[in-house]
Scaffold this motif. Sequence first.
Motif, mmCIF file in Angstrom:
data_model
loop_
_atom_site.group_PDB
_atom_site.id
_atom_site.type_symbol
_atom_site.label_atom_id
_atom_site.label_comp_id
_atom_site.label_asym_id
_atom_site.label_seq_id
_atom_site.Cartn_x
_atom_site.Cartn_y
_atom_site.Cartn_z
ATOM 1 N N SER A 129 0.820 -1.208 0.000
ATOM 2 C CA SER A 129 0.000 0.000 0.000
ATOM 3 C C SER A 129 0.856 1.262 0.000
ATOM 4 C CB SER A 129 -0.930 -0.006 1.216
ATOM 5 O OG SER A 129 -1.760 1.113 1.239
ATOM 6 N N ILE A 130 1.887 1.308 0.842
ATOM 7 C CA ILE A 130 2.749 2.493 0.909
ATOM 8 C C ILE A 130 3.475 2.706 -0.421
ATOM 9 C CG2 ILE A 130 4.806 3.465 2.005
ATOM 10 C CD1 ILE A 130 3.904 2.042 4.593
ATOM 11 N N SER A 169 9.904 15.032 -0.637
ATOM 12 C CA SER A 169 9.916 13.568 -0.586
ATOM 13 C C SER A 169 9.461 13.052 0.776
ATOM 14 C CB SER A 169 11.319 13.046 -0.903
ATOM 15 O OG SER A 169 11.736 13.454 -2.190
ATOM 16 N N ILE A 170 9.911 13.695 1.848
ATOM 17 C CA ILE A 170 9.489 13.295 3.193
ATOM 18 C C ILE A 170 7.978 13.450 3.353
ATOM 19 C CG2 ILE A 170 9.646 13.887 5.651
ATOM 20 C CD1 ILE A 170 12.590 14.630 5.172
ATOM 21 N N VAL A 171 7.427 14.540 2.824
ATOM 22 C CA VAL A 171 5.981 14.768 2.899
ATOM 23 C C VAL A 171 5.215 13.673 2.146
ATOM 24 C CG1 VAL A 171 4.107 16.323 2.196
ATOM 25 C CG2 VAL A 171 6.180 17.255 3.234
ATOM 26 N N VAL A 172 5.718 13.293 0.984
ATOM 27 C CA VAL A 172 5.064 12.236 0.204
ATOM 28 C C VAL A 172 5.062 10.913 0.961
ATOM 29 C CG1 VAL A 172 5.320 10.779 -1.838
ATOM 30 C CG2 VAL A 172 5.438 13.260 -2.058
ATOM 31 N N TRP A 173 6.190 10.556 1.558
ATOM 32 C CA TRP A 173 6.251 9.301 2.314
ATOM 33 C C TRP A 173 5.326 9.345 3.529
ATOM 34 C CZ3 TRP A 173 7.827 5.124 0.174
ATOM 35 C CH2 TRP A 173 8.876 5.135 -0.758
ATOM 36 N N PHE A 174 5.243 10.487 4.180
ATOM 37 C CA PHE A 174 4.363 10.632 5.339
ATOM 38 C C PHE A 174 2.895 10.457 4.934
ATOM 39 C CE2 PHE A 174 1.692 13.367 8.029
ATOM 40 C CZ PHE A 174 1.907 12.764 9.262
ATOM 41 N N ILE A 175 2.488 11.112 3.854
ATOM 42 C CA ILE A 175 1.108 10.977 3.377
ATOM 43 C C ILE A 175 0.806 9.531 3.004
ATOM 44 C CG2 ILE A 175 -0.489 11.636 1.531
ATOM 45 C CD1 ILE A 175 0.896 14.357 1.461
ATOM 46 N N SER A 176 1.757 8.853 2.380
ATOM 47 C CA SER A 176 1.557 7.461 1.959
ATOM 48 C C SER A 176 1.381 6.544 3.157
ATOM 49 C CB SER A 176 2.744 7.003 1.106
ATOM 50 O OG SER A 176 2.914 7.842 -0.019
ATOM 51 N N VAL A 177 2.153 6.777 4.212
ATOM 52 C CA VAL A 177 2.025 5.958 5.422
ATOM 53 C C VAL A 177 0.671 6.197 6.087
ATOM 54 C CG1 VAL A 177 2.922 5.573 7.746
ATOM 55 C CG2 VAL A 177 4.504 5.779 5.825
ATOM 56 N N VAL A 178 0.263 7.462 6.180
ATOM 57 C CA VAL A 178 -1.038 7.782 6.778
ATOM 58 C C VAL A 178 -2.173 7.151 5.972
ATOM 59 C CG1 VAL A 178 -2.649 9.655 7.311
ATOM 60 C CG2 VAL A 178 -0.222 9.904 7.856
ATOM 61 N N ALA A 179 -2.072 7.206 4.650
ATOM 62 C CA ALA A 179 -3.112 6.623 3.792
ATOM 63 C C ALA A 179 -3.163 5.102 3.897
ATOM 64 C CB ALA A 179 -2.875 7.029 2.341
ATOM 65 N N SER A 180 -2.099 4.488 4.391
ATOM 66 C CA SER A 180 -2.033 3.029 4.504
ATOM 67 C C SER A 180 -2.335 2.528 5.914
ATOM 68 C CB SER A 180 -0.637 2.543 4.091
ATOM 69 O OG SER A 180 -0.294 2.997 2.803
ATOM 70 N N MET A 181 -2.920 3.364 6.750
ATOM 71 C CA MET A 181 -3.186 2.972 8.129
ATOM 72 C C MET A 181 -4.145 1.793 8.232
ATOM 73 S SD MET A 181 -1.189 4.722 9.915
ATOM 74 C CE MET A 181 -1.785 4.232 11.530
ATOM 75 N N LYS A 182 -5.048 1.651 7.257
ATOM 76 C CA LYS A 182 -5.965 0.506 7.289
ATOM 77 C C LYS A 182 -5.187 -0.809 7.253
ATOM 78 C CE LYS A 182 -8.399 -0.695 3.617
ATOM 79 N NZ LYS A 182 -8.199 -2.154 3.368
ATOM 80 N N GLU A 183 -4.198 -0.884 6.388
ATOM 81 C CA GLU A 183 -3.402 -2.107 6.302
ATOM 82 C C GLU A 183 -2.522 -2.286 7.539
ATOM 83 O OE1 GLU A 183 -3.860 -0.004 3.801
ATOM 84 O OE2 GLU A 183 -5.065 -1.359 2.549
#
Length: 368
Positions: A129-130, A169-183
């Motif tokens: 997901s991330i 890049s750090i912001v993108v990775w942070f958003i991706s991790v937050v969006a993957s909280m379901k998994e």
Amino acid sequence: MDELFGTDGLDYLDYLLNKYNESENTTDPTYVVEKPVFFCPAKAVNEFGAKFIPFFYYSIFLLGYFGNGLVLFTLYMYEKLQTVTNIFLLNLVISNLLFASALPFLAIYHSSEWIFGGFMCKVVSSAFSIGYYSSILFLTLMTFDRYLAVVHAIAAAKSRKRLYAVISSIVVWFISVVASMKEIILHGVWKSPFDGLMCKETGYSEEILETWRLVTYYQQFLVFFLLPLFMVMYCYASITVRILATRLKEKCRTIKLIFVIIFTFFACWTPFNVVNLLRAIQLSYGDKSDGPCPVQDSLDFAYYVTRNLAYLYCGISPVLYSFVGKKFQSHFKRLIGKHVPCVKRRLSLSSHTTRTTSQATTPNSAYE
């Protein structure tokens, strides 16, 4: 029986029988409906998934590792991570490799059951997901960066520094991790009486899980498709207008490359996200069991096919975004020429001819 229990014994036996019947009758009256309920076994869909999805996943895994590995090796051999474009490209490659690393596990899962345990269930689901979300965001970020470099070249020269690329890049990775909280939170292993060990959402009530699924569907459509699509189209439309206003001799070639990038993005992502939206609407306003099975089966088939098309884009996107430029094409030719002597001779002749015939390029072009 009278001798065995007596009158009091019979009363006690009736009491136990009544209690047993009460305990067996566990039906919640709120779930009782006075209409026919359709049950769709989805046998054909499951057989299709078990046969073809592993093949698609293995293919995308090999293509993703080969394409992203080639870009990564080219960056290592011929480029330095000092430019904004290369930093974004490196992060895009990492996100795609993270995404592709989960595919062999999921291929085995679709062909049988989940055999890797609870910890790996969370790790694989989260990595998948991330990597998937960050890949979309980095593609969008690279498009926006090209827009700045071409359309606002003078102003962007001051802001497009290494720090800007690192923070973005750090912001993108942070958003991706937050969006993957379901998994990260909900995924776990449980045993299904029909399909064996499953790596899916578990541990909470069906109502909570359904809410999380709805959030994921709409999040995917709005944040990771509609917004990137509008940004990509706007940025490349502005770049096209800017290039048409220049005296670049190869403007037609550049515009063709832009068209290929937009068309590929649209063709790969739109069908999957339309199906995702239909699934979200179905989940919001009705249950799977409310409609006829052929409709549900068609939606499931469409989901499987369009999902693999979207996943394929994650494998080819770094090659598409890097090797369309002359600089990466030159690096790739040098890389091939080192190992194939006859190709090396041809490349040296063609490069000599190119240098003597045309030197026309556009300053600050992102397509050099």
